[in-house]
Design a protein around this motif. Structure first.
Motif, short mmCIF file in Angstrom:
data_model
loop_
_atom_site.label_atom_id
_atom_site.label_comp_id
_atom_site.label_asym_id
_atom_site.label_seq_id
_atom_site.Cartn_x
_atom_site.Cartn_y
_atom_site.Cartn_z
N TYR A 34 0.87 -1.14 0.06
CA TYR A 34 0.07 -0.14 0.01
C TYR A 34 0.76 1.19 0.12
N SER A 35 2.13 1.15 -0.18
CA SER A 35 2.94 2.23 -0.17
C SER A 35 3.45 2.80 -1.75
N ASP A 36 2.65 2.25 -2.69
CA ASP A 36 2.86 3.08 -3.74
C ASP A 36 4.64 2.63 -4.37
N MET A 89 10.95 -4.44 4.18
CA MET A 89 9.68 -3.73 3.53
C MET A 89 9.38 -2.55 4.39
N LEU A 90 9.07 -2.81 5.73
CA LEU A 90 8.42 -1.77 6.42
C LEU A 90 9.28 -0.70 6.53
N SER A 91 10.65 -0.65 6.53
CA SER A 91 11.40 0.64 6.64
C SER A 91 11.29 1.34 5.48
N LEU A 92 10.97 0.73 4.34
CA LEU A 92 10.72 1.56 3.27
C LEU A 92 9.19 1.93 3.08
N ALA A 220 6.99 9.90 -4.73
CA ALA A 220 6.85 9.36 -6.11
C ALA A 220 7.18 7.85 -6.17
N PRO A 221 6.35 7.20 -6.89
CA PRO A 221 6.68 5.72 -7.31
C PRO A 221 8.14 5.61 -7.23
N LEU A 222 8.56 4.42 -6.57
CA LEU A 222 9.82 4.16 -6.51
C LEU A 222 10.32 2.57 -6.99
#
Length: 321
Positions: A34-36, A89-92, A220-222
């Motif tokens: 859910y973090s794009d 994953m969570l840190s990102l 922005a999407p990464l």
């Protein structure tokens, strides 16, 4: 039914550790999707499926053969991999929150206690032997937990390995949660050092995660590579927290006690340079490491042996309550 309950009781400590790691992993996966993020097809999904299947299989194997040391070793290694993937994953994902950076306050604290980052960095760079030692020690934190898991899995008291991997997972959780609220970059980034100066000061590794953090903060999407294997954590220092955990674990192994202590103290000394951390990062990382050990022991039902005369042996010297 009675036999099944008895087998579950034998792996009670493993179930506690896996409940925490599993919850952490599920939350991380949901937040990540859910973090794009944009990621290469197949890689992330395959990793999630593989780790999930492995976790279930390892618990079933433990339930069937609770006394089998190889089964506990397999489960503990997988536990470490699941937690490690979760923190990446969570840190990102939490980097998207874009809370105000606290670098100014961190650098001010360093200066208030007399620590000058540029001077320390220059001293290390001008002494290649010291730099090599610090760099070598700093890189050992990746395999130290694996070695300790192997050693604890071969010991008679199998609960020690469950307590160790649980403490590591708790440290992952604490560091990610704190970083989400108080994000920082590094001293060199805050002081606007050029790329050439960063490379001259041998800080290339920190440049990668700082650039990723700043890109994530824009919203922005990464593009996330399937080979991205590092977490984005500035404050507190995970290397310091992990070093405290590993030093405490080695302290319970007589033949490796002093070597483990020396190695992990060296990691902490290396952290301002190799990790680009502030002193506040290191102090908070040490506190997080101690908190992870303490909470793990509470959850596992352990209590300290107060008769130990050596302060740093207080932590690992544990026995069932």
């Amino acid at each position: 039914m009675g036999l099944f309950i008895k087998r579950l009781e034998l792996i009670r400590h493993d179930l506690i550790a896996w409940t925490v790691a599993g919850t952490f992993f599920i939350v991380s996966v949901i937040a990540f999707f859910y973090s794009d993020m944009v990621f290469e097809p197949g890689g992330i999904e395959g990793m999630i499926f593989g780790l999930s299947t492995g976790a279930i299989s390892s618990l079933l194997l433990l339930a069937l053969r609770p006394q089998m040391r190889a089964a506990r070793l397999f489960s503990s290694i997988l536990h470490y991999c699941v937690s490690g993937s979760a923190i990446v994953m969570l840190s990102l994902s939490v980097s998207r929150f874009a809370m105000p950076l606290a670098d100014g306050e961190m650098l001010s604290f360093d200066r208030s206690i007399g620590f000058h980052w540029r001077s320390f960095n220059a001293f290390v760079v001008q002494n290649p032997v010291i730099e090599t030692i610090l760099h070598g020690a700093y890189s050992t934190l990746l395999w130290q937990p694996v070695l300790l898991i192997l050693i604890f899995s071969l010991k008679k008291d199998q609960r020690e390995v469950s307590a160790f991997v649980l403490a590591n997972t708790l440290i992952f959780i604490f560091t990610t949660a704190i970083f989400a609220c108080v994000p920082v970059t590094t001293a060199w980034h805050h002081m606007n050092l050029s790329i050439a100066e960063v490379e001259a000061r041998h800080m290339q590794d920190t440049r990668i995660w700082v650039e990723s953090l700043m890109a994530l903060r824009t919203g922005a999407p990464l593009m996330i590579s399937n080979h991205m294997g590092f977490a984005i954590i500035g404050f507190p220092s995970y290397h310091t927290a992990g070093a405290v955990l590993c030093a405490g674990a080695f302290a319970s192994i007589p033949r490796l006690r002093y070597l483990g202590l020396l190695l992990n103290v060296t990691i902490i000394v290396a952290t301002p340079i190799m990790g680009g951390h502030y002193i506040a990062d290191i102090l908070s990382g040490a506190a997080v490491g101690l908190a992870g050990i303490w909470l793990s022991n509470v959850m596992m039902g352990y209590r300290p042996r107060h008769q130990s005369k050596i302060p740093w042996r207080f932590i690992p010297q544990l026995q069932p309550a």
